[in-house]
Motif scaffolding. Sequence first.
Motif, PDB file in Angstrom:
ATOM      1  N   TYR A  29      -7.989   2.430   0.387  1.00 27.59           N
ATOM      2  CA  TYR A  29      -8.793   2.567  -0.840  1.00 27.59           C
ATOM      3  C   TYR A  29     -10.178   3.097  -0.483  1.00 27.59           C
ATOM      4  O   TYR A  29     -10.681   4.034  -1.110  1.00 27.59           O
ATOM      5  CB  TYR A  29      -8.905   1.204  -1.539  1.00 27.59           C
ATOM      6  CG  TYR A  29      -9.731   1.241  -2.811  1.00 27.59           C
ATOM      7  CD1 TYR A  29      -9.162   1.639  -4.012  1.00 27.59           C
ATOM      8  CD2 TYR A  29     -11.078   0.874  -2.803  1.00 27.59           C
ATOM      9  CE1 TYR A  29      -9.906   1.679  -5.178  1.00 27.59           C
ATOM     10  CE2 TYR A  29     -11.827   0.917  -3.949  1.00 27.59           C
ATOM     11  CZ  TYR A  29     -11.251   1.319  -5.148  1.00 27.59           C
ATOM     12  OH  TYR A  29     -11.995   1.363  -6.289  1.00 27.59           O
ATOM     13  N   HIS A  56      -5.407   2.207  -7.327  1.00 28.05           N
ATOM     14  CA  HIS A  56      -6.107   3.483  -7.249  1.00 28.05           C
ATOM     15  C   HIS A  56      -5.563   4.428  -8.309  1.00 28.05           C
ATOM     16  O   HIS A  56      -4.341   4.579  -8.450  1.00 28.05           O
ATOM     17  CB  HIS A  56      -5.901   4.084  -5.848  1.00 28.05           C
ATOM     18  CG  HIS A  56      -6.492   5.441  -5.681  1.00 28.05           C
ATOM     19  ND1 HIS A  56      -7.846   5.667  -5.671  1.00 28.05           N
ATOM     20  CD2 HIS A  56      -5.887   6.653  -5.508  1.00 28.05           C
ATOM     21  CE1 HIS A  56      -8.061   6.967  -5.514  1.00 28.05           C
ATOM     22  NE2 HIS A  56      -6.899   7.581  -5.413  1.00 28.05           N
ATOM     23  N   CYS A 102       0.844  -1.199   0.000  1.00 30.46           N
ATOM     24  CA  CYS A 102       0.000   0.000   0.000  1.00 30.46           C
ATOM     25  C   CYS A 102       0.881   1.252   0.000  1.00 30.46           C
ATOM     26  O   CYS A 102       1.799   1.382   0.813  1.00 30.46           O
ATOM     27  CB  CYS A 102      -0.930   0.009   1.205  1.00 30.46           C
ATOM     28  SG  CYS A 102      -1.913   1.515   1.294  1.00 30.46           S
TER      29      CYS A 102
END
Length: 201
Positions: free
Chosen positions: A196, A171, A160
């Motif tokens: 997200y 994303h 992430c």
Amino acid sequence: MEISQKTDVNILRRTTFSPRVKNAQIQLICGPMFSGKTTHLLNAVNEYRAAGQKVFVFKPKLDDRYAEEAVVSHDKKEVEAYPVSKSMEILDYYMNADVIAVDEVQFFDEKITEVCEKMANDGKTVVIAGLDMDYLGQPFGAIPQLMVVADEVKKLNSVCAFCSGRARFSHRVSEDNGVVVLGEKDKYVPLCRSCYNELNT
Ligand code: ADP
Ligand code: MG
Ligand code: ZN
């Protein structure tokens, strides 16, 4: 009971039982961007080649971020690949191969599922890699159907970009609309579920 006895009798009556093809498999590698899908695919290609198997590699023609006729990972490893615009074109080339590898499989038309099944039915090992979700978190292209027909599905995680957790989502950080917008870190970042959700609510 009756049904299974009938089935058993039918099987026993067959004088020969020799499967025509061995080890034919569809292996699907999926996950978000930067999760190592291409790296995994290239490792598989190199391993099969080292084992003396004939491997053909394909990629969709629209993906020209790196070399035209190669599949390239973000770590800049690459192998030669045939760019094809329609999934059916793969069937013009696959017969002499033992293994068929396809990258960015989410960009192919819906016939890709039929194509992969046909090749596996003909005894080929089919290794395919692609994004499972688009930037909206929706299934990408023929991935759901491919998941069903695959013998093996490997889901990879990325890191992430915000919290370093296990990322499952890609994303889009650019303003572009449309499901297919090619790009790298300028356009997409991998995110975990909570980051997200935080950014998409
Ligand atoms: P994919 O095909 O899934 O997009 P690649 O196999 O081309 O991924 O590249 C994966 C590599 O990308 C990793 O080995 C790592 O070096 C690099 N990478 C860059 N950013 C990230 C990130 N945020 N999370 C994980 N890997 C990343
Ligand atoms: Mg890739
Ligand atoms: Zn996160």
